[in-house]
Design a protein around this motif. Structure first.
Motif, mmCIF file in Angstrom:
data_model
loop_
_atom_site.group_PDB
_atom_site.id
_atom_site.type_symbol
_atom_site.label_atom_id
_atom_site.label_comp_id
_atom_site.label_asym_id
_atom_site.label_seq_id
_atom_site.Cartn_x
_atom_site.Cartn_y
_atom_site.Cartn_z
ATOM 1 N N THR A 16 121.661 116.294 42.270
ATOM 2 C CA THR A 16 120.731 116.939 43.205
ATOM 3 C C THR A 16 119.472 116.083 43.284
ATOM 4 N N THR A 46 124.295 122.960 40.070
ATOM 5 C CA THR A 46 124.751 123.004 41.464
ATOM 6 C C THR A 46 126.146 123.632 41.549
ATOM 7 N N ASP A 70 118.073 125.456 43.516
ATOM 8 C CA ASP A 70 118.813 124.526 42.666
ATOM 9 C C ASP A 70 117.912 123.313 42.446
HETATM 10 MG MG MG Z 1 122.653 119.532 40.887
#
Ligand code: MG
Ligand code: GTP
Length: 255
Positions: free
Chosen positions: A80, A62, A103
């Motif tokens: 995430t 990320t 991502d």
């Molecule tokens: Mg991440």
């Protein structure tokens, strides 16, 4: 002059304009340059090319994407959840082009959600933490999982060592030797980056964009060539030998 295919919206920022091929070679493929000059790039300027970033949790996926897309760096870790994506617009050899950068979550519990998004990737970025060599070892599995969802030979593969700012000297060299070795095995291009300092981040993504663009244009040209060929060789109109029978209109054929 800007392309007639420029999508609606503000012009791309100056640092997303790619005129020459970044790193390793200087020019685009001859057919690609010619197609760009003639503005004959089909729908390439209107499509989104998919890039998927995979790797262990906490390696910095990320952070890498946010450094490139938003030019920010956050020291705090926020895992995430599942997947997320950013769209980044470029102008390459005068043609507008966009990457959709996915991502994915490194945490095991989100793996099945994230893997649903691997399909249709034009580039796979397998990330590992240069300070944690176990994460390098795990990139084999991440790559295997991502490739399984895609056609063989259809994706560019990159191996990216993150957090370069945390390593220096012999430790860095040692990590990179191992990484380059694995990259060769994977047939991947190796890059080392730092999302914290920004080192290599922009150069890396410009390279990804240029390679994906070149491949998209070549595929589009090939697709249009083959559909033209099919039309040309199709046995659509058959000529009959000139006999008295064939000269007579069929509707008058009775009695
Ligand atoms: Mg991440
Ligand atoms: N020093 C340094 N720290 C970094 C760098 N990149 C990421 N980090 C830190 O590493 C931690 C994890 O980064 P993330 O980008 O959230 O990791 P991730 O791979 O997305 O993690 P998941 O979403 O759980 O898969 C964060 O605390 C970041 O600040 C870097 O280049 N240098």
């Amino acid at each position: 002059m800007r392309s007639s295919l420029t999508p609606l919206g503000p012009p791309v920022s100056r640092d997303r304009i790619i005129a020459t091929f970044p790193k390793l070679k200087e020019h685009f493929h001859g057919q690609v340059s010619a197609a760009c000059q003639r503005r004959n790039t089909g729908t390439v300027g209107l499509n989104l090319s998919k890039v998927v970033v995979v790797g262990d949790l906490y390696v910095g996926k990320t952070s890498l994407i946010h450094r490139f897309c938003k030019n920010v760096f956050d020291r705090d870790y926020k895992a995430t959840i599942g997947v997320d994506f950013e769209i980044e617009r470029f102008e390459i050899a005068g043609i507008p082009y966009s990457l959709q950068i996915w991502d994915t979550a490194g945490q095991e519990k989100f793996k099945c959600i994230a893997s649903a998004y691997y399909r249709g990737a034009q580039a796979i970025i397998t990330a590992f933490d240069l300070t944690d060599m176990q994460t390098l070892e795990h990139t084999r599995q991440w790559l295997e999982d991502a490739l399984r969802e895609n056609e063989p030979g259809s994706c560019f593969v990159f191996l990216v060592g993150t957090k370069k700012d945390l390593l220096s000297g012999a430790a860095c060299e040692q990590a990179e030797v191992e990484a380059v070795h694995l990259a060769n095995e994977m047939q991947a291009e190796y890059w080392s980056v730092s999302a914290k300092t920004g080192e290599n981040v922009k150069a890396f993504f410009l390279r990804v964009a240029a390679l994906a663009f070149e491949q998209s244009v070549l595929q589009d040209l090939e697709r249009r060539d083959s559909s033209r060929l099919q039309l040309g060789t199709g046995d659509l109109i058959r000529t009959l030998p000139e006999t008295q029978e064939s000269k007579r209109p069929s509707s008058l054929g009775c009695c």
